[in-house]
Design an enzyme around this catalytic site. Structure first.
Site, short mmCIF file in Angstrom:
data_model
loop_
_atom_site.label_atom_id
_atom_site.label_comp_id
_atom_site.label_asym_id
_atom_site.label_seq_id
_atom_site.Cartn_x
_atom_site.Cartn_y
_atom_site.Cartn_z
N ASP A 384 0.86 -1.51 0.32
CA ASP A 384 -0.17 -0.30 0.06
C ASP A 384 1.27 1.82 0.31
OD1 ASP A 384 -2.41 0.88 0.58
OD2 ASP A 384 -1.57 1.85 1.04
N TYR A 389 3.77 9.18 0.38
CA TYR A 389 4.47 8.32 1.23
C TYR A 389 5.53 9.31 0.91
CZ TYR A 389 0.08 6.36 2.68
OH TYR A 389 -0.89 5.87 3.54
N LYS A 418 -1.97 6.18 -4.35
CA LYS A 418 -3.23 7.58 -3.92
C LYS A 418 -3.30 8.52 -4.81
CE LYS A 418 -3.69 4.92 0.59
NZ LYS A 418 -2.38 4.07 0.52
N HIS A 451 -6.56 9.73 -2.66
CA HIS A 451 -6.54 9.94 -0.97
C HIS A 451 -7.25 10.49 -0.09
CE1 HIS A 451 -2.06 9.02 1.26
NE2 HIS A 451 -3.16 9.16 2.08
#
Length: 663
Positions: A384, A389, A418, A451
């Protein structure tokens, strides 16, 4: 056995339904029920997967197996259960009925002929050279009255015909039969046999249809009105079940002779013997009467799943009133790939999302390549990710290393990413997706999520990537004032996400951090339903209403922050006093099962029907977090963990960004 390997018995073969008949000491159908209330798709599919050879043997010996009383809320959950048998789905090519896909190519509607029309007994696709080995029927909405799917053992029909009309029986066995049907150019929903030649042969043109018919051995005659008259190759009417040596009345002769009627077709001309001669009408009428007398007919209940051995059992459909939704799957033999497949849930697309993945949030860049490889070696297939990130390049390196070393293939991985808030405008969605694909060094994503339901002012990739929350971090403003929102409708963003699916860049699309109201609004205009909603879930934030809504609508739920507070302590958003793993009931359950508190909480998630993406960089934790399939929690233990709910949300933009989305 030890406490560590003891598993709760999820299913029990119970007293047969009242309508069941007994054949040679075996109930027809055999009925399985949950041992405890509330057993859902995850536990039932897990039990079937662990006992699939025994279950398939029961289906063969009994002719049909009914799973009743399980908490199955959607066709997607029913598909997850059915696919756990390890059977190989087959395309519905050559069948006469009009059907529509419901869950990918796995689940379709049953014959959509008018409700007042009965559908006679038949073996599924018996008019085809290579018919299915198994069928599954799943009830989502039982009819107000009628609408049963009666079943009948085929060997009993053969025995009757051979005794009452031995000469005709021998003729059928020697010569076989051919089926004659006129197919329209477009589906005719008013007819039980109204499936068009385009749909029947999966063809767009007459040339493609002719190629498909050649492969099937079917001859044809094109008619002036765009229809085509087809005559199948000679197929057996009496077959021998090689597993038992029993002779069976394996055909659709009675169904065709009594039921293939519409404006294009005369049922008395729908079946010929293999030499072109007529069938014995009186014999077939006697067979039809016998079938009516010997059938097993029971009322559907919501959530029922009936698995039928197509070589043992015939089926039909009764007329009905009111809405009725009974779905079907067809299979041929075993799926060789099933044994290597991790525990999964089936999405609306038919794709299989692993139930345990590795969350990459906050995993340091330098650690990512090794963590990804270590995780794959430990059995992980789902990763994921997100633009936000900031480590997708490094994750991509780990994936590439694993692929190059040969320890995994791309097809066996599930990669999620996302769309960040600054790329919600329709002209920016594809660009953001392509950037993620480039960083991950992939040609497609298995799943792409919005997201947050928050649209922010666009930040060009060359200016700053990932863009993060602040529009201009160098401006001397309070954090909440540095976030610039823009009025981009979710529907606009979603339409651009749907284009990614059309272009093959993304296989599935979904959302994250959406509540029920946002999901309802999105589904009003969506051409492709969101298949996943990823939200914060843990025992302190159980969100039962949202989970229930998503399950009912076939939207799979993935939980993040599965263990609650640990990820947020270093961010100052939680303290050690918030640790759910220290709760007395969790510790006691873990001790009783020789498990860690984390494993108890993670197993709790799975039994709720949600997938999980716990994060770690430690090899022993990787193994611990995926070692969840050789123990289970009782109903009482589940309730104790769920009772810890205090509506405590750790990841809330309404708190850290002053952008409330949950209130």
């Amino acid at each position: 056995s030890s406490a560590r390997t003891t598993r709760t018995m999820v299913v029990t073969s119970s007293k047969p339904i009242a309508e069941a008949k007994n054949y040679n000491g075996k109930a027809f159908p055999l009925t399985y029920r949950p041992k405890e209330e509330g057993m859902g798709a995850f536990q039932l599919s897990e039990w079937i997967a662990n006992n699939k050879e025994a279950v398939k043997k029961s289906v063969q010996e009994h002719g049909a197996v009914l799973f009743r009383g399980f908490d199955l809320r959607s066709p997607e959950e029913q598909a997850t259960v059915i696919m756990s048998l390890g059977l190989k789905p087959m395309p519905y090519v050559g069948g006469a009925a009009v059907r529509n896909k419901v869950v990918g190519d796995l689940i379709m509607t049953t014959n959509e002929s008018p409700p007042q029309e009965p559908i006679p007994f038949h073996h599924e696709m018996a008019q085809c050279p290579d018919p299915p080995s198994h069928l599954a029927f799943m009830c989502s909405i039982p009819a107000q009255s009628g609408g049963a799917t009666p079943i009948l053992r085929s060997n009993a029909v053969y025995e009757f015909l051979n005794k009452k009309h031995p000469a005709f029986c021998a003729k059928m066995e020697k010569l076989g039969v051919r089926y004659v049907r006129v197919m329209p150019g477009e589906d005719d929903a008013k007819s039980a046999i109204g499936r068009s030649w385009r749909n029947t042969f999966n063809a767009k043109t007459k040339g493609e249809a002719e190629e498909a018919m050649k492969k099937l051995g079917t001859t044809w005659e094109w008619l002036e009105n765009g229809c085509v008259k087809t005559t199948t190759s000679t197929v057996p009417a009496i077959r021998t079940d090689e597993r038992t040596g029993q002779k069976i009345f394996f055909n659709s002769v009675v169904a065709a002779f009594t039921g293939w009627v519409d404006s294009r077709n005369d049922p008395t001309k729908a079946v010929l013997l293999g030499d072109g001669s007529a069938v014995d009408a009186d014999a077939l009428k006697d067979v039809a009467a016998f079938m009516e007398k010997e059938k097993v007919s029971f009322a559907w209940e919501k959530g029922d799943v009936l698995v039928v051995d197509n070589w043992v059992t015939m089926h039909s459909r009764q007329p009905f009133e009111g809405p009725r939704k009974v779905l079907a799957s067809v299979f041929r033999g075993d799926d060789a790939d099933a044994k290597d497949r991790p525990a999964h849930a089936i999405l609306t697309s038919g794709d299989k999302i692993p139930l345990v993945g590795l969350g990459m949030w906050k995993i340091p860049k330098e650690a990512c390549p090794k963590v990804v490889v270590d995780a794959i070696k430990a059995g992980y297939r789902c990763f994921d990710n997100a633009c936000d990130y900031g480590n997708e390049v490094e994750v991509g390196k780990g994936i590439s290393d694993a692929l190059k070393s040969g320890i995994i293939t791309r097809e066996k991985l599930w990669i999620t990413s996302k769309l960040w808030n600054t790329y919600h405008a329709k002209e920016h969605v594809k660009m953001a997706c392509l950037k993620t694909l480039k960083d991950l060094n992939l040609k497609y994503l298995d799943l792409y999520l919005i997201h947050f339901p928050i649209a922010q002012k666009y930040v060009p990739i060359e200016k700053r990537y990932p863009p993060e929350w602040s529009y201009d971090p160098e401006e001397k403003k309070e954090f909440t004032e540095s976030i610039v929102q823009v009025p981009v409708p979710i529907a606009e963003t979603w339409a651009a996400m749907e284009e990614l699916v059309s272009e093959g860049l993304v296989r599935n699309i979904g959302v994250a951090n959406f509540n029920c109201a946002l999901l309802r609004e999105l589904m009003k205009t969506a051409k492709i339903k969101p298949v996943v909603n990823q939200v914060e879930l843990h025992p302190y934030l159980t969100q039962p209403k949202l989970v229930r809504f998503c399950r009912r609508n076939g939207i799979h739920m993935t939980g993040f922050s599965n263990l609650g507070a640990p990820s947020y302590v270093e961010l100052g958003m939680a303290t050690k006093a918030d640790f759910v793993l220290d709760q007395k009931c969790v510790v006691e359950i873990a001790k009783a099962k020789s498990r860690t508190p984390a494993q108890v909480v993670l197993r709790w998630h799975l039994q709720r029907g949600t997938s999980i993406i716990p994060k770690t960089t430690k090899e022993h934790r990787l193994k611990e977090n995926i070692g969840l399939f050789d123990f289970s929690l009782t109903k009482e233990e589940m309730e104790k963990v769920s009772a810890l709910n205090i509506h405590r949300r750790f990841n809330d933009p309404g708190v850290f960004a002053d952008i409330p989305i949950y209130d």
